[in-house]
Each structure stands twice: as C-alpha cells, then as structure tokens.
Design a protein around this motif. Structure first.
Motif, PDB file in Angstrom:
ATOM      1  N   TRP A  53       2.550  15.657 -71.656  1.00 40.87           N
ATOM      2  CA  TRP A  53       2.331  17.101 -71.684  1.00 40.87           C
ATOM      3  C   TRP A  53       2.910  17.698 -72.964  1.00 40.87           C
ATOM      4  N   THR A  54       2.031  18.231 -73.804  1.00 41.63           N
ATOM      5  CA  THR A  54       2.431  18.834 -75.075  1.00 41.63           C
ATOM      6  C   THR A  54       2.824  20.293 -74.902  1.00 41.63           C
ATOM      7  N   ARG A  55       2.059  21.047 -74.139  1.00 42.89           N
ATOM      8  CA  ARG A  55       2.301  22.479 -73.990  1.00 42.89           C
ATOM      9  C   ARG A  55       3.477  22.732 -73.055  1.00 42.89           C
ATOM     10  N   PRO A  56       4.435  23.559 -73.478  1.00 41.50           N
ATOM     11  CA  PRO A  56       5.548  23.878 -72.583  1.00 41.50           C
ATOM     12  C   PRO A  56       5.088  24.409 -71.235  1.00 41.50           C
ATOM     13  N   GLN A  57       4.042  25.233 -71.219  1.00 41.96           N
ATOM     14  CA  GLN A  57       3.579  25.803 -69.950  1.00 41.96           C
ATOM     15  C   GLN A  57       3.113  24.715 -68.993  1.00 41.96           C
ATOM     16  N   ASN A  58       2.521  23.660 -69.522  1.00 42.29           N
ATOM     17  CA  ASN A  58       2.098  22.557 -68.664  1.00 42.29           C
ATOM     18  C   ASN A  58       3.292  21.763 -68.153  1.00 42.29           C
ATOM     19  N   ARG A  59       4.302  21.616 -69.003  1.00 38.92           N
ATOM     20  CA  ARG A  59       5.527  20.949 -68.536  1.00 38.92           C
ATOM     21  C   ARG A  59       6.182  21.761 -67.427  1.00 38.92           C
ATOM     22  N   PHE A  60       6.246  23.073 -67.606  1.00 35.45           N
ATOM     23  CA  PHE A  60       6.823  23.924 -66.554  1.00 35.45           C
ATOM     24  C   PHE A  60       6.048  23.754 -65.252  1.00 35.45           C
ATOM     25  N   ASP A  61       4.725  23.827 -65.350  1.00 30.44           N
ATOM     26  CA  ASP A  61       3.890  23.730 -64.161  1.00 30.44           C
ATOM     27  C   ASP A  61       4.068  22.384 -63.469  1.00 30.44           C
ATOM     28  N   PHE A  62       4.049  21.301 -64.253  1.00 30.28           N
ATOM     29  CA  PHE A  62       4.140  19.966 -63.660  1.00 30.28           C
ATOM     30  C   PHE A  62       5.473  19.773 -62.950  1.00 30.28           C
ATOM     31  N   TRP A  63       6.561  20.138 -63.605  1.00 30.15           N
ATOM     32  CA  TRP A  63       7.863  19.868 -62.991  1.00 30.15           C
ATOM     33  C   TRP A  63       8.162  20.807 -61.830  1.00 30.15           C
ATOM     34  N   LYS A  64       7.560  21.977 -61.795  1.00 28.17           N
ATOM     35  CA  LYS A  64       7.644  22.813 -60.594  1.00 28.17           C
ATOM     36  C   LYS A  64       6.905  22.142 -59.438  1.00 28.17           C
ATOM     37  N   ARG A  65       5.764  21.514 -59.745  1.00 23.14           N
ATOM     38  CA  ARG A  65       5.045  20.757 -58.716  1.00 23.14           C
ATOM     39  C   ARG A  65       5.896  19.588 -58.219  1.00 23.14           C
ATOM     40  N   VAL A  66       6.554  18.901 -59.155  1.00 22.64           N
ATOM     41  CA  VAL A  66       7.428  17.787 -58.778  1.00 22.64           C
ATOM     42  C   VAL A  66       8.552  18.284 -57.874  1.00 22.64           C
ATOM     43  N   GLU A  67       9.162  19.404 -58.249  1.00 23.57           N
ATOM     44  CA  GLU A  67      10.260  19.962 -57.448  1.00 23.57           C
ATOM     45  C   GLU A  67       9.793  20.270 -56.034  1.00 23.57           C
ATOM     46  N   SER A  68       8.638  20.915 -55.917  1.00 25.22           N
ATOM     47  CA  SER A  68       8.113  21.265 -54.602  1.00 25.22           C
ATOM     48  C   SER A  68       7.761  20.011 -53.799  1.00 25.22           C
ATOM     49  N   PHE A  69       7.116  19.044 -54.456  1.00 32.13           N
ATOM     50  CA  PHE A  69       6.702  17.808 -53.796  1.00 32.13           C
ATOM     51  C   PHE A  69       7.912  17.042 -53.258  1.00 32.13           C
ATOM     52  N   LEU A  70       8.918  16.851 -54.107  1.00 31.48           N
ATOM     53  CA  LEU A  70      10.110  16.123 -53.662  1.00 31.48           C
ATOM     54  C   LEU A  70      10.847  16.888 -52.572  1.00 31.48           C
ATOM     55  N   GLY A  71      10.900  18.211 -52.719  1.00 29.01           N
ATOM     56  CA  GLY A  71      11.598  19.009 -51.714  1.00 29.01           C
ATOM     57  C   GLY A  71      11.002  18.841 -50.326  1.00 29.01           C
ATOM     58  N   ARG A  72       9.673  18.730 -50.258  1.00 34.40           N
ATOM     59  CA  ARG A  72       9.012  18.588 -48.962  1.00 34.40           C
ATOM     60  C   ARG A  72       9.181  17.191 -48.361  1.00 34.40           C
ATOM     61  N   HIS A  73       9.304  16.179 -49.207  1.00 35.61           N
ATOM     62  CA  HIS A  73       9.230  14.815 -48.696  1.00 35.61           C
ATOM     63  C   HIS A  73      10.561  14.060 -48.660  1.00 35.61           C
ATOM     64  N   ILE A  74      11.477  14.344 -49.588  1.00 30.43           N
ATOM     65  CA  ILE A  74      12.798  13.675 -49.505  1.00 30.43           C
ATOM     66  C   ILE A  74      13.941  14.656 -49.730  1.00 30.43           C
ATOM     67  N   GLY A  75      13.626  15.932 -49.969  1.00 30.05           N
ATOM     68  CA  GLY A  75      14.663  16.911 -50.253  1.00 30.05           C
ATOM     69  C   GLY A  75      15.011  17.766 -49.063  1.00 30.05           C
ATOM     70  N   ALA A  76      15.472  18.974 -49.379  1.00 30.38           N
ATOM     71  CA  ALA A  76      15.950  19.872 -48.323  1.00 30.38           C
ATOM     72  C   ALA A  76      14.850  20.251 -47.344  1.00 30.38           C
ATOM     73  N   GLY A  77      13.603  20.244 -47.799  1.00 31.19           N
ATOM     74  CA  GLY A  77      12.511  20.634 -46.909  1.00 31.19           C
ATOM     75  C   GLY A  77      11.886  19.489 -46.148  1.00 31.19           C
ATOM     76  N   ALA A  78      12.414  18.278 -46.339  1.00 32.89           N
ATOM     77  CA  ALA A  78      11.835  17.109 -45.670  1.00 32.89           C
ATOM     78  C   ALA A  78      12.113  17.145 -44.176  1.00 32.89           C
ATOM     79  N   ALA A  79      11.228  16.541 -43.415  1.00 31.14           N
ATOM     80  CA  ALA A  79      11.429  16.461 -41.966  1.00 31.14           C
ATOM     81  C   ALA A  79      12.662  15.619 -41.668  1.00 31.14           C
ATOM     82  N   PRO A  80      13.457  16.006 -40.691  1.00 29.60           N
ATOM     83  CA  PRO A  80      14.650  15.211 -40.343  1.00 29.60           C
ATOM     84  C   PRO A  80      14.245  13.810 -39.908  1.00 29.60           C
ATOM     85  N   HIS A  81      15.164  12.859 -40.185  1.00 29.41           N
ATOM     86  CA  HIS A  81      14.861  11.472 -39.845  1.00 29.41           C
ATOM     87  C   HIS A  81      15.973  10.891 -38.980  1.00 29.41           C
TER      88      HIS A  81
END
Length: 666
Positions: free
Chosen positions: A638-666
């Motif tokens: 990713w060359t454009r800063p805006q694309n880097r921002f967008d991608f890593w926000k997606r990563v943050e949300s994705f991880l949060g739902r699956h292994i982070g604070a928002g993940a289902a209890p196990h």
C-alpha cells in the motif's frame, strides 16, 4: 509541477520542524484511549537526512500532514533551514549531494498508488539555497533536450568535487536477452551527459572510494560475472564468476572500496556464514581471513568511509550496530551511546575528514528513528528531528529477539513483541515476513508490529528456514520447502509461545503479505487447530502462477530469476508439479473454514489480482466468513497513506472480533 510560494514553504517547514502539525503531539486531556492508526502509518515527517561533503550542511526530506514532502537544507553553522525543492502536486522522493553547494533529486506522487502514476520520477538538480534549479531527465517517455524517463539516481557517493554525477540509464523497452544498464556521467548545470564504456551487459555498477566507476556485475544463465576497471588504463577485465542463486561458497558480493583501492566483499570463504573480507584485485581471490566476522550471522551491512579511508562497517546481529576500525570513531560511538542509552545509534560521516559534525541515526524497539548531530570537538549532542511525532514510547510494546526449536531440532530466530505492560496468555498474531528468501525481521520500531501491540496483541515474527542472515545452512534448508518445513517452523513458533505462557492457545491469528500471505493461508489449511483466523494481503495462492500465469501486464520478476532462481529455491514447475498442487492454497481452499481477511492491489505486478480473485471464489463456496478488499491503484503493498489507514483499521476490527476484546468467550 507547481512549486509552493517561498513564504508558504517556510511556514510549513517551521511548523513541521517544531512538531506543531504532528498528530496528537500536544493532545493531553483529550488523548484517545488508543494511539490513532494515523500515528503509525502516515508518511515520515523527516527522512533520509545526510551531511554535505564538508559537514557544514544537512539535507533531509521534510514532511507534514496536509502538505507534500519537500527537500530542505540546514546550515549547521548559521542554524538556518531552507526549503530548496517543494511542490504542491508531487513529493520529493530521493536526493544526493553533488557537491557542497548542489543536490540531485527526483520526485513522485505519494498520494496515489502506482496504478494511477504514469510518470517516472525524473531527475532535477538545485543549489543548496534553492537557486539554479534544472530538470535533467523527463518524467515521460521523452522530453525536449532532456534525458529519457528511464534515467535514475545511482545511489552511491560520488566524487562530490564538481557539478557532475553518475546516473543510470536502464531502458525497459530493451529485449530481455540484451538488457543492460548504462552509466552516464551527467553535468547537473548544463544537462550534458556522456556514457561510460562498459565490458558488455551490465546489471549494476560500483564506484570506488574516489567516486569513479570500478566494478560491474551481470547475472545471466544462473551465473554472475564481475568485471573490474583498471585505474591506470581504464580497461575492463573479468574479475570473477560464480553461481548467482545457490549461496555458493565461492560467491561474493562487493561492499565497497577503501581509500587504498582495496575491495571489501561479503563472502563465505568456505564458512557457513558470510563475513566481510578483502579481495586481491590482481587475482580475484578472497582473503580467507575475515575483517568482520559474526558467528551465526551473515554480514549484510555497508562500509562507513570518508575520502581516502574506511572507518568501519555497519552490521546487524540481534540488532543493528557498527564495528569501528578507527579509534577516534570508536570513541565517538562510546560517547554517543552514553548520551542516547537503550538505543541502536548508527553514525554516518561527511566526506571531508575535517567535518565538525557526525550524524546519528538513533532507533529502538519503542521509539521510531530520530536524527541527532554530535560534535566530537565539544561533546554536544543536538536533536535534528524525529521520523514520526506523537509516538509515546511508554505506550509501545517491548521487542525481544528469541530462539525456539523447530520439530526437527533446527533453531529458529524470531522477534517477540508484547503489548505495553507485558502479560501472559495473550492473544497472539503470528506475523510472517515476505520474500521469503530474505532476512525478514529487524529489531526496532516497526509500524505494523507496534500498531498490533498497542491494541493488546503479542506479535511473533519468525525468521523460518529459508530466511537469509543466519548462514548458508539455514538459508538452503528452505529450498523447495514452501508449505512444508518452512510452514512447520511458523507453527512451531506459535506452539512455543503457547508453551511459554505468552499466547492463549484459543486466540492465535496468522497474518502476512506476499509470501507471508501465502503462509497465512497454508497455516489455516495445515494447522486448523492452531489458528483461529488469518489475514492475507497480496499473497500467493497458486505457486504455479508465479511461473506461468495470468498476467494482465508484464511481471516485474526477471527472466533470469524465473528460469534459474525460482526452480532452485521454490521448485521446478514440471518436476515438482505434484508438490506445487499439495502446497498451493488454491488447492486447499475447501479446508479453510476460519475467518479470513483478503486484500489485494489491482495493479500488482508481483502477485497479480488473479491470485486473490480465484482463491476468493474457491474459498467463499464453503466459507461465509471471508472479508475482501481491493485497492484499485495499488501494487504489491500500500503506497497511499489513506489505503494504509483503511487496511489497518480493517485489521483492527477483524482481530477484535475474532481473537480480541470482541471475540466470543471460549
């Protein structure tokens, strides 16, 4: 290109140097709960600082939110900064000193991806006060009275005693079979140039300590040939020939010349790890006695030199550092390290031995690169600026080099970063480097690693077998091991982190780009019990396609690498076809049921979008937890800063739902 007005440029420069425009630099009461993504993935505010030949002036690239990167020159005696090249529609990309009063530079548009940029970088020269600006090379295929667009900066220190520099001319329109890179001697005041004689086909050139052409290298048919230019006659002769890709014991890489004409090379000389050696230029033989030897690590640094003398060398073991041959430089290093403790402090010097300053590049695991000037005469250390502002070291994760054993006993080096404050039983991201036949991990502040740590994740970055930097045996153990032993090394690292009490065994995600994206997909298929989710950006999905397929435009891989390097290191597309099928994610798509984030660039010439498209179609047939994003103008990253921002926000949300604070209890 439109230049900024002089007043506007000065105002923006003052703001940038004072840090007034830095995101969050003065936020106290209203500070966000977490450092914003922009702090990590914006373009640097200060980059590529370099002393002039006399050491009186410092040039650097200066950036700030809301404006383009400009070239600035600081008069260190007068303590005055001047923007010498600044535009409102392009960024200054690179520069080098021509002499003490003049600089060479090029430009690019950092706000668009490569798919939207149909211009080359061009070449320009300007005096240190901003006067005598001249365009030397076109940004289009051709230009009136200009060198063609395929003219590039050499990136080596020249003589720096005239208005002339050496530049490269590498015409991409040439037939691959006769492709060569020419060297031109270019007058930066008149624009006149003259080609340097060459011994045949050339890939790269090496200048000597006086800034004159002395070596050429060319790889063809899996063999590298090196020629040497005799100083007295100017005639070329073959100096050496050796295999290009196998990491052969007889192979070597030129590092640079000493003031006495001595050639320093990176060579194995019969050992497992490469060291810094000297070469006899009369015989082409490498002295078996190493100058810098680092057991267990390959030498992969450069020389620190000034006119007429090599002072030392930059090295990398667990962290970057320097080895000094010069006693005065060793004393300077000791003094700087006392003033800047708990950091790797790399020192560069001006060409003139009488220069009053040395430049310090200081970095650590929790602090981005910062520049300082040190005066050996007074012992004073003056800050120049930081590459990023607003980064609080207390909110960054500590990073440690670790070693663990793979299942076959091979020791695997890795970097482990834990969130601020540490902890046990943490969610873990296994971040796999690309390449893969490179050294992937380097101790120091890295935006992706520290962003993940700031969100509460431990990050493990393994240098699995096949990675360079740790000797020939570790490198060659990765040959033809995609999806096999290389993949096992990564999984064994995750299991090691579990055994150490670092990682929660039910909250582990595997992620990476390019080869790392491939490994993320193969990890989900091969070790479904280990990885809860996966993130792949610009990753290979079908190994065979690397050799033969579906380019909507030309690949950026050389024919020599595809014909000789890839069959040796990845596998033969005919002989190893069965292995390619067994170790390609596209063939394993039905096994991948975990949540998956996929991201690709639409104009990627290394791993075309077709890789992502065909895999997405295959995996979505049975996996409804697939997130997909394409960045239309982006290539292999990713060359454009805006694309880097967008991608890593997606990563943050994705991880949060699956292994982070928002993940289902196990």
């Amino acid at each position: 290109m439109k230049r900024l007005t002089s007043l506007g440029a000065h105002v923006l420069l003052a703001c940038a140097l004072s840090g007034a425009l830095a995101i969050g630099a003065h936020a106290t009461e209203a500070a966000p709960a977490l450092p914003p993504v922009e702090l990590f993935f914006s373009n640097p505010l200060l980059a590529k600082a370099e002393l002039s030949p006399s050491g009186r002036y410092l040039a650097a690239l200066s950036g700030a939110p809301g404006r383009r990167d400009m070239l600035i020159v600081v008069d260190l005696q007068e303590n005055k900064a001047t923007p010498v090249a600044s535009y409102n529609d392009v960024d200054v990309l690179q520069f080098q000193w021509v002499n003490d009063g003049r600089l060479l530079f090029n430009v690019s548009d950092k706000q668009i991806g490569p798919g939207g940029n149909y211009l080359a970088s061009g070449l320009y020269a300007v005096n240190r006060d901003g006067s005598e600006m001249r365009q030397l090379a076109s940004r289009r295929a051709s230009g009136p009275r200009l060198l063609p667009s395929y003219t590039y900066m050499l990136g080596q220190r020249g003589a720096q005693n005239s208005d002339e520099v050496y530049v490269l001319s590498s015409d991409p329109r040439q037939n691959e079979k006769v492709f060569t890179t020419n060297l031109l001697r270019l007058n930066t005041m008149t624009g006149q140039s003259q080609a340097v004689s060459r011994p045949g086909q050339v890939d790269s050139w090496v200048l000597d300590n006086d800034g004159e052409p002395r070596l050429t290298l060319h790889a063809s048919g899996g063999t590298t040939t090196m020629h040497y230019r005799e100083p007295a006659s100017g005639k070329w002769r073959q100096l050496a020939q050796f295999p290009t890709y196998a990491g052969s014991k007889e192979g070597f890489t030129p590092v640079g010349f000493g003031g006495d004409g001595k050639l320093y090379v990176r060579a194995y000389a019969g050992k497992d790890a490469a060291a810094l050696h000297t070469m006899d230029l009369a015989t082409g033989k490498v002295d078996p006695q190493g100058v810098v030897v680092m057991p267990g690590y390959d030498f992969d640094g450069g020389l620190v030199s000034r006119r007429g003398k090599v002072l030392g060398a930059v090295i990398e073991t667990d962290a970057p550092g320097s080895v000094w041959f010069d006693k005065e430089m060793a004393a300077i290093q000791q003094a700087v390290d006392k003033l800047l403790p708990n950091a790797a402090n790399l020192i560069s010097v001006a060409a003139n031995p009488e220069a009053p300053w040395v430049l310090v590049h200081s970095l650590s695991d929790v602090r981005p690169l910062a520049y300082y000037l040190y005066s050996p005469g007074s012992g004073k250390l003056n800050p120049v600026g930081n590459s990023y502002e607003g980064i609080d070291p207390a909110r960054m994760g500590r990073q440690d080099p670790v070693r663990y054993k793979a299942r076959d006993g091979r020791e695997i080096p890795a970097l482990l970063t834990v969130p601020p404050g540490g902890g046990k039983n943490l969610p873990l991201v296994v971040l796999v480097h690309g390449g893969p036949y490179v050294r992937g991990n380097h101790w120091g502040w890295a935006p992706d690693t520290q962003f993940l740590a700031s969100r509460g994740y431990a990050v493990l970055e393994p240098d699995f077998r096949g990675s360079r930097g740790y000797g020939t045996a570790h490198f060659q153990a990765g040959f033809k091991q995609w999806g096999l032993a290389m993949q096992n090394d990564i999984a064994d690292g995750a299991r090691w982190a579990i055994a150490q009490g670092i990682a929660d065994p039910k909250r582990i995600c595997i992620a990476g780009a390019s080869y790392g994206g491939y490994a993320a997909l193969m990890g989900l298929a091969k070790d479904p019990d280990l990885y809860k989710c996966g993130i792949n950006w610009v990753g290979v999905t079908d190994i065979s396609l690397l050799f033969n397929g579906h380019w909507s435009f030309d690949s950026d891989l050389s024919e020599d690498w595809k014909n000789h390097g890839m069959p040796l290191m990845i596998g033969d597309p005919v002989k190893d076809a069965a292995q390619f099928r067994a170790t390609s994610p596209i063939e394993q798509a039905s096994k991948i049921t975990q949540p998956l984030l996929l991201a690709y660039g639409a104009v990627d010439r290394r791993v075309p979008l077709y890789h992502g498209n065909q895999f997405r179609e295959a995996v979505q047939a049975h996996n409804k937890q697939v997130e997909w994003v394409v960045y239309e103008d982006e290539g292999h990253g990713w060359t454009r800063p805006q694309n880097r921002f967008d991608f890593w926000k997606r990563v943050e949300s994705f991880l949060g739902r699956h292994i982070g604070a928002g993940a289902a209890p196990h």
